[in-house]
Design an enzyme around this catalytic site. Structure first.
Site, mmCIF file in Angstrom:
data_model
loop_
_atom_site.group_PDB
_atom_site.id
_atom_site.type_symbol
_atom_site.label_atom_id
_atom_site.label_comp_id
_atom_site.label_asym_id
_atom_site.label_seq_id
_atom_site.Cartn_x
_atom_site.Cartn_y
_atom_site.Cartn_z
ATOM 1 C CB SER A 1 -24.378 -9.687 23.287
ATOM 2 O OG SER A 1 -24.268 -8.278 23.391
ATOM 3 C CD GLN A 2 -21.692 -10.446 16.448
ATOM 4 O OE1 GLN A 2 -21.195 -11.485 16.848
ATOM 5 N NE2 GLN A 2 -20.994 -9.544 15.790
ATOM 6 C CB SER A 3 -25.906 -6.013 20.140
ATOM 7 O OG SER A 3 -25.936 -6.414 21.508
ATOM 8 N NE ARG B 1 -21.373 -14.220 17.254
ATOM 9 C CZ ARG B 1 -20.447 -14.749 16.468
ATOM 10 N NH1 ARG B 1 -20.361 -16.065 16.349
ATOM 11 N NH2 ARG B 1 -19.602 -13.976 15.800
#
Length: 641
Positions: A296-298, A315
């Site tokens: 994921s982007q995080s 995102r």
């Protein structure tokens, strides 16, 4: 009918089992070595008049009315149990353990009477020194007494300690076995039930442990019977949630199956999946991960820092939007969640887990929250049905095999093993250990720790890596960093630690010549600029001209600009080609065409018209118009004559 056809897969629904299957189930217990242990039924234990010991609970109760130790027979079990508590039986057990023959009841009784008489005579105050107050008869009577009592006393004294030790050891083993015997001893995710309707010798029905709560897990067989008692599961529900890669799927499933007797078997879903009853269901997707990049982007932000591209911003926004959508759904389904028996959640990332746990409707301490004990695919409604069917249907599984008993090492073997380990440790050279630690810090990019390590061990940056035959191509840290592409460490080793840039490996190559890409070579050129031309003979290092960091950045920008321009031109050229190709295809599809007016009709052009795009009515109208114009042309030609 063979036993294989007694039941079908539809009959193994754990909340709706047939009486044939329920009555055949027997819980399988295992000891610490995964050996199957049969425990007595609870009903038999309740009917027993006296509390059974740990040993009798673990072993099968004997119906024999004889005592093999004392060679006696009894009329009933009660008298036999009373005999086991007598001193006579205990005395014979001690003799048997030490390899002595047991005494009969008469001999034991005579022996105990003689011992009592001996103790009474010994307590009398009238006895003086030996031989003074005794006559010939008394002395002749005391000799056999003394010999028998000495034998009895000696037997008790020599056996008592050993018997205590053996008894204590046996009790400890029995107690340990009783503690470790359980149906939960396996590392499997399932609980196993034996059944008479299964044909395989090691086959058993398996049920996932995650279906039971902590109390139900202690009595799984009773719990399964309670689930199938009447309408206990007619109103029961559970929640299923899956989230991964921006995909979400959730459902509230009823424990009551749908009637699928008349359903078709040729669909994509199995009969079991068609019988799943979803009271509520919801799926949605948000763009949160780069295609084919994973993660994921995080997670990418936490690992590499926050990115500033347009895609990363989108995102990042979608991650929080997905979280808000899920929490809004939990709020909407809160009345269902309060009544659910189980809440199954599949959320691999920490961010996805917090989406559920940070809401006001699901608590971390809730014992109903469980995970799927098997891998699942991309979240979807079909995957939820598949996972639910996997959970709630009994599996015909093979029971775990007993583990091999570990042989304890004797003192000699353990000593030899320790000696071997010590000899192996002493064979490792100090230089090899230092090389291993230095390379570990180098690979992790821990520059301050590497500098501290070299200073602590009084090493310079040019020390030779050991063993030499393993590091022939990269004999120094700088060679290793250059070959592996550690750009930051190349600058630190050459500029900060002043590593020798002209050292050559076995094949006559300097660290600069081992660089595999342009960025590593530029790092050496920056080091040459920082160190100055008078630092060393740069010709021997084979390093190119000195470059400052600003020059390198400017060169990289120019190269990037050129690459972007070339890429843009290539894209425009490709788009132009595609446009021309589309225009050509469209022109071919439309045909040559004709000019409308009162001029004479060119029938050869008309014949080339593409009529494929016209429907039947349009084609008929066009043909009528052509015939009419042809008639007009003939009439006009006749008039001109």
């Amino acid at each position: 009918m063979s036993k294989q056809n007694i039941f079908k897969k539809n009959d193994l629904y754990i909340y709706d089992l047939s009486p044939l299957i329920i009555n055949s189930l027997k819980l399988v217990n295992f000891d610490s070595n995964l050996n199957e242990v049969e425990l007595p039924d609870a009903q038999n234990e309740a009917n027993e008049p006296e509390q059974l010991s740990q040993e009798t609970k673990l072993k099968e109760i004997s119906n024999s009315l004889t005592c093999n130790t004392c060679d006696l027979e009894f009329n009933d079990q009660k008298i036999k149990r009373e005999h086991y508590r007598t001193d006579f039986h205990i005395f014979n057990v001690k003799r048997k353990v030490n390899g002595l023959d047991p005494l009969s009841e008469i001999n034991y009784s005579n022996l105990t009477d003689l011992n009592d008489d001996f103790k009474k005579d010994e307590a009398m105050d009238t006895i003086d020194e030996v031989g003074k107050t005794t006559d010939e008869n008394s002395s002749s009577e005391e000799e056999p007494i003394g010999s028998d009592t000495d034998m009895y006393a000696e037997t008790l004294s020599t056996l008592d300690i050993n018997i205590k030790n053996e008894t204590q050891k046996l009790e400890d083993e029995i107690l340990e076995q009783a503690v470790t015997v359980s149906h939960l001893n396996t590392r499997s995710a399932q609980i196993y039930f034996n059944s008479d309707i299964l044909t395989g010798a090691r086959e058993a029905f398996g049920a996932y442990k995650t279906l039971f709560n902590e109390k139900e897990l202690e009595i799984p067989l009773d719990t399964v019977k309670a689930w199938n008692d009447g309408d206990s599961q007619s109103t029961a529900i559970s929640a299923l949630f899956m989230v991964s890669g921006g995909h979400f799927a959730g459902a509230i499933v009823s424990h009551q199956k749908l009637n699928v007797k008349r359903n078709s078997k040729n669909t994509e879903e199995t009969i079991q999946e068609q019988a799943v009853s979803f009271l509520e269901k919801k799926t949605f997707h948000r763009y949160t991960t780069r295609r084919k990049q994973g993660g994921s982007q995080s997670a990418n932000d936490n690992a590499k820092g926050k990115a500033n591209s347009a895609g990363s911003t989108l995102r990042r926004y979608n991650e929080f939007a997905l979280r808000e959508d899920i929490q809004n759904l939990l709020k909407e389904w809160n009345p269902y969640l309060q009544k659910c028996q189980n809440i199954f959640i599949r959320a691999n990332s920490v961010f996805d887990k917090k989406t559920f746990m940070d809401s006001d409707y699901i608590s971390k301490e809730d014992d109903r929250i469980k995970t799927f004990p098997f891998p699942t695919n991309k979240p979807a409604l079909h995957e939820l049905k598949k996972a639910w069917c996997e959970l709630v249907y009994l599996k015909v599984s093979e029971k775990p095999k007993p583990s091999e008993t570990k042989i304890k090492l004797t003192d000699n073997s353990s000593a030899l093993k320790n000696n071997d380990n010590n000899s192996q440790k002493t064979e490792i050279k100090l230089e090899e250990q230092q090389t291993k630690e230095a390379l570990s810090l180098l690979k992790k990019g821990r520059a301050p720790l590497l500098i501290a390590f070299l200073r602590k061990n009084k090493l310079n940056a040019n020390f030779i890596l050991e063993p030499k035959n393993r590091y022939e191509n990269t004999p120094t840290l700088l060679h290793f960093a250059s070959q592996q592409g550690f750009k930051q460490m190349v600058g630190i080793l050459s500029t900060t630690l002043k590593a020798d840039l002209s050292i050559k490996n076995k094949f006559g190559k300097t660290p600069y010549e081992l660089a595999k890409n342009n960025s590593i070579k530029q790092a050496f050129q920056i080091a040459r600029f920082n160190l100055g031309e008078s630092y060393t003979s740069w010709q021997d290092t084979k390093i190119g001209g000195a470059l400052s960091r600003e020059q390198v950045d400017e060169m990289n920008k120019e190269e990037e600009t050129i690459k972007n321009e070339e890429l843009r031109n290539a894209i425009e050229e490709e788009l132009q080609k595609q446009k021309e190709k589309r225009d050509k295809e469209l022109e071919e599809k439309r045909g040559v065409g004709c000019t409308l007016g009162n001029n004479e009709v060119d029938f050869s052009v008309k014949q080339n018209l593409n009529l494929n795009s016209l429907n039947e009515d349009q084609r008929k109208r066009l043909m009528r118009e052509q015939r009419a114009r042809a008639a007009e042309a003939r009439i006009k030609a006749m008039q001109n004559k």
